[in-house]
Scaffold this motif. Structure first.
Motif, PDB file in Angstrom:
ATOM      1  N   UNK A  82       0.592  -1.554   0.199  1.00  0.00           N
ATOM      2  CA  UNK A  82      -0.082  -0.270   0.265  1.00  0.00           C
ATOM      3  C   UNK A  82       1.276   1.613  -0.257  1.00  0.00           C
ATOM      4  N   UNK A  83       0.312   2.372  -0.523  1.00  0.00           N
ATOM      5  CA  UNK A  83       0.627   3.049  -0.193  1.00  0.00           C
ATOM      6  C   UNK A  83       0.613   4.874   0.516  1.00  0.00           C
ATOM      7  N   UNK A  84       1.366   4.774   1.126  1.00  0.00           N
ATOM      8  CA  UNK A  84       1.338   6.761   2.037  1.00  0.00           C
ATOM      9  C   UNK A  84       1.457   7.935   1.198  1.00  0.00           C
ATOM     10  N   UNK A  85       0.229   8.142   0.739  1.00  0.00           N
ATOM     11  CA  UNK A  85       0.164   9.647  -0.884  1.00  0.00           C
ATOM     12  C   UNK A  85       1.112  10.695  -0.269  1.00  0.00           C
ATOM     13  N   UNK A  86       0.962  11.028   0.923  1.00  0.00           N
ATOM     14  CA  UNK A  86       1.405  12.011   1.562  1.00  0.00           C
ATOM     15  C   UNK A  86       2.954  11.861   1.473  1.00  0.00           C
ATOM     16  N   UNK A  87       3.095  11.231   2.314  1.00  0.00           N
ATOM     17  CA  UNK A  87       4.647  10.681   1.895  1.00  0.00           C
ATOM     18  C   UNK A  87       5.617  10.176   1.142  1.00  0.00           C
TER      19      UNK A  87
END
Length: 271
Positions: A82-87
């Motif tokens: 999964x991706x943490x977009x803000x990071x």
């Protein structure tokens, strides 16, 4: 000079699990280290209380088909991401129906710790290391958070000692105030020896499968230790400080730990 590669192995990260000291540090630390010029990868278990749809987890198809044998039983290894977009950061999840499809993490609804937490820990660490090999991503330093990551140093320095992806990696272990209360089963050391550990490697847990025994094993196979919580088990802390020549970073405040950890990595990498 190429950017150093830091692998983070943790048992919890927010927002995938509720906020805690480990979960918060392991959400912010990889991002901060990446912003300081390092390459990073981050792993955690895919516990059953993680909402896959809301967090947009998806299976990594090119990593399908791996199996791990734990205590003579074959278990499929599933890797999700999964991706943490803000990071601008990806998180890899180690999954298996037998070990991680429960509604809670390490204890049931009544707070009773799962009897097979020992096997779950073995599967998790082996799963991470096999995935790193498949990705062909060679870490310079591996930072482990939480007792479920405690076996990483043993496996890397013993069972994967000749592996070109892992044999040169330095190990940093963070000790937290996350003691488990139910000792692992008496045959825990035997299972590790079946995987290739020697008698001397597992001396600390041969008679003591408690949090203290496991922590001592993790420290024995570390190249540096960080005190992650302001208050930690005193016996474990005394053991760390008794290890002459082992780099140790005392507790750092939330305001300073990012830079201090980054500097500590350089100390360990420079050994």
């Amino acid at each position: 000079m190429d950017a150093k590669r830091i692998l983070f192995i943790t048992q919890e990260i927010t927002p995938y699990l509720p906020e805690s000291e480990i979960a918060t540090i392991c959400r912010n630390l990889p991002q901060g280290i990446q912003e300081r010029g390092r390459e990073i990868r981050t792993f955690m278990p895919k516990f059953g209380n993680i909402n896959e749809r809301r967090n947009q987890l998806h299976e990594v198809i090119r990593l399908l088909g791996m199996n791990l044998i734990i205590d003579d039983t074959d278990h499929p290894l599933i890797i999700k991401v999964a991706s943490i977009q803000s990071a601008r950061m990806q998180v890899y999840f180690i999954d298996n129906e037998d070990f991680f499809h429960r509604k809670f993490t390490t204890a049931d609804t009544n707070g009773k710790e799962y009897e097979d937490n020992d096997d779950r820990s073995i599967f998790y660490i082996r799963g991470v290391l096999e995935t790193v090999k498949k990705l062909r991503w060679i870490p310079d330093l591996i930072h482990c958070h939480g007792w479920m990551s405690a076996l990483a140093g043993l496996y890397i320095k013993r069972m994967y000692a000749d592996d070109p992806c892992l044999k040169d990696a330095k190990i940093v272990y963070s000790i937290y105030n996350d003691d488990y209360q139910t000792p692992f089963r008496p045959d825990f050391a035997k299972k590790l020896k079946m995987d290739g550990a020697f008698d001397d490697d597992v001396a600390s847990i041969s008679k003591d499968t408690s949090f203290v025994g496991l922590s001592k094993l993790a420290i024995d196979f570390s190249d540096g230790v960080i005190q992650g919580s302001e208050t930690v088990n005193q016996e474990v802390l005394d053991y760390v400080t008794s290890k002459e020549g082992l780099p140790f970073l005392p507790y750092q405040s939330p305001e300073t730990y990012m830079d201090k950890f980054n500097e500590f990595y350089d100390v360990v990498l420079g050994q």
